[in-house]
Design a protein around this motif. Structure first.
Motif: not given
Length: 138
Positions: A8-15, A54-60, A62-66
């Motif tokens: 799925g695609i998950y959007n950050m809500v808190s940290q 495959k986990i892709k962390t997407v930001t404005t 830089k992206n990070f693929d694992m």
């Protein structure tokens, strides 16, 4: 009991405690400030039969693929955070995904788990713990 499918695609809500975690990784002050204002999304592909993920962390910024297979050690490029590499293994602990990273930082790793459409990520390094929470996109 079958394992959960993380696809799925998950959007950050808190940290929480993320800047302290980055400091424990020796990430410089300016980069910590930039990284902490980002709101990443996680794009996860999970083949429950083969254990491939495959986990892709997407930001404005830089992206990070694992890409990895559960239970098999691989060399992880820690790129957007600190430019280092480490030996990484991700495996199941019950219905949680637990990552152990062997490299220059003691006790480094993370745990992902699902609660309904909420994805939790707990990151650990040098005795510091940070948490991010993501919500699955509709």
């Amino acid at each position: 009991m079958s394992k959960p499918n993380y696809t799925g695609i998950y959007n950050m809500v808190s940290q929480n405690n993320f800047e302290e975690y980055l400091a424990a990784l020796d990430v410089n002050y300016a980069l910590r400030k930039v990284v902490c204002i980002l709101k990443p999304s996680k794009h996860i592909e999970h083949d429950v039969n083969s254990g491939e993920m495959k986990i892709k962390t997407v930001t404005t910024f830089k992206n990070f693929d694992m890409d990895f297979t559960l239970g098999q050690e691989f060399t992880e490029d820690l790129g957007p955070v600190d430019g280092r590499k480490c030996q990484t293994t991700v495996n199941w602990d019950g219905d949680k995904l637990v990552c152990v990273q062997r490299g220059e930082k003691e006790g480094r790793g993370w745990t992902h788990w699902l609660e309904g459409n909420i994805l939790h990520l707990e990151m650990r390094a040098q005795g510091v713990t940070a948490k991010q929470v993501f919500k699955k996109a509709e």
